[in-house]
Design an enzyme around this catalytic site. Structure first.
Site, PDB file in Angstrom:
ATOM      1  CB  CYS A  37      63.786 -10.498  -5.572  1.00 44.06           C
ATOM      2  SG  CYS A  37      63.861  -9.798  -7.210  1.00 44.06           S
ATOM      3  CB  CYS A 107      62.726  -3.469  -9.997  1.00 45.21           C
ATOM      4  SG  CYS A 107      62.445  -4.308  -8.442  1.00 45.21           S
TER       5      CYS A 107
END
Lengths: 141, 237
Positions: A37, A107
């Protein structure tokens, strides 16, 4: 996608944003990124050389809300822990605490990697013998 | 009789019962439409997996096949054939869209070869106990430093804008950074093309090596294109 209340709370009121003196021997810096990302995360710790306790932790993250929340939570959790204790934090703990959906699990991985990278950097500064150990741990995961 | 590709499973035609590869939209023997084949996107066009493609030829074949499977042609066919013409059309569209785009094609081929790339795969691989996680140091440290620094500059510029200030020094340095990152993107794309050729012409070992290099290049590319996007946004704001 709906963020959990805890993610929103950390996103709106991130804990421990900032930076520590990178050149200090008591400070370890971890800079990690998620190529999927394009997120980047910097996490720093200041360790008491006597007690090996992490007395201060700061982060700065460029990325989505989950990445910011994960690193914010990580700094909260490692503060007050010894270096070895902090190494025990798993990305799955972060996933549970923040109720991260599957697409945001990376994440939490990034936050765990950042903790390990910061501790690894601190160990490197404070004796090569421990570096070898840190590397082994990182590879095992 | 018929040639069986390694990747294709021979199946029997529903109409004439003669076996054929599970990669064609039409039976090579009786020409009847087939259910969506289970082979990869390349085999839909009768191609072996490869990265350097003749795009005009691919487009031509796409149009030819599209006309052949078009649902209008099966309006009066049996229920199965009508459904297959819809499903085959959808598959053909997906296959063409994926293969005509150089980046999508590269990612698709790498996934076929079992490489871990893209957001969806990483989410799965990082799940649960964290096993099989990707090597976090795949992206070079100097690129990370640079990405981080540039993000700091961008943030500074946005803050200054918010306060109604214009930082004269920041604008040129951002413009310079954008030019540099644009240049790096071009470089990455050139390197990808070199690896395409290595993969297309190489043996198994050379291919594995090229796959690894391409995964790294795609990671780098993702960072760079995100940066260019953010810089462009901030400059244009």
């Amino acid at each position: 996608m709906a963020y959990s209340d805890k993610v929103i709370d950390h996103y709106n009121n991130p804990r421990n944003v900032g930076q520590l003196d990178k050149s200090s021997t008591e400070v370890g810096t971890g800079l990690v990124g998620a190529p999927e990302c394009g997120d980047v995360m910097r996490l720093q710790i200041r360790v008491n050389p006597e007690t090996q306790v992490i007395e201060e932790a700061k982060f700065k993250t460029f990325g989505c809300g989950s990445a910011i929340a994960s690193s914010s939570l990580a700094t909260e959790w490692i503060k007050g822990r010894t270096v070895d204790d902090a190494m025990a934090i798993k990305n799955t703990d972060i996933v549970k605490e923040l109720s991260l959906p599957p697409v945001k699990i990376h994440c939490s991985v990034l936050a765990e990697d950042a903790i390990r990278a910061a501790i690894g950097d601190w160990k490197k500064k404070n004796g090569a013998a421990e570096t070898a150990q840190a590397t082994t741990v990182a590879v095992a995961h | 009789m018929f040639k069986v590709l390694d990747s294709a499973v021979p199946i029997a035609c529903w109409s004439c019962s003669i076996g054929h590869n599970d990669s064609t939209l039409f039976c090579p023997h009786c020409s009847k439409i087939q259910p969506p084949p289970g082979g990869d996107y390349f085999s839909v066009f009768g191609l072996e997996p490869r990265l350097g493609l003749d795009l005009p030829a691919l487009e031509h074949e796409f149009h030819r096949l599209s006309r052949k499977v078009h649902p209008d042609r099966f309006a009066r066919a049996g229920e199965n054939e009508r459904q297959w013409s819809l499903a085959d059309t959808a598959l053909l569209n997906d296959a063409y869209r994926t293969l005509k785009d150089p980046l999508h094609r590269t990612e698709y081929l790498l996934k076929l070869e079992g490489a871990e790339i893209g957001p969806d795969l990483s989410a799965e691989s990082a799940a649960a106990d964290g096993k099989d996680r990707k090597d976090p140091s795949r992206v070079p440290a100097d690129l990370l430093e640079e990405v981080f620094e540039l993000n700091m500059q961008l943030e500074e510029m946005r803050m200054a804008r918010k306060m109604g200030e214009t930082d004269a020094g920041l604008q040129p340095s951002l413009e310079q950074a954008k030019r540099r990152f644009d240049g790096l993107l071009v470089e990455v794309d050139q390197n990808l093309r070199i690896q395409w050729q290595v993969w297309d012409e190489g043996d198994a070992a050379a291919r594995k090596k090229a796959e690894k290099t391409m995964v790294g290049l795609l990671d780098r590319r993702r960072y760079l294109s995100n940066l260019v996007r953010d810089v462009t946004e901030t400059l244009g704001a």
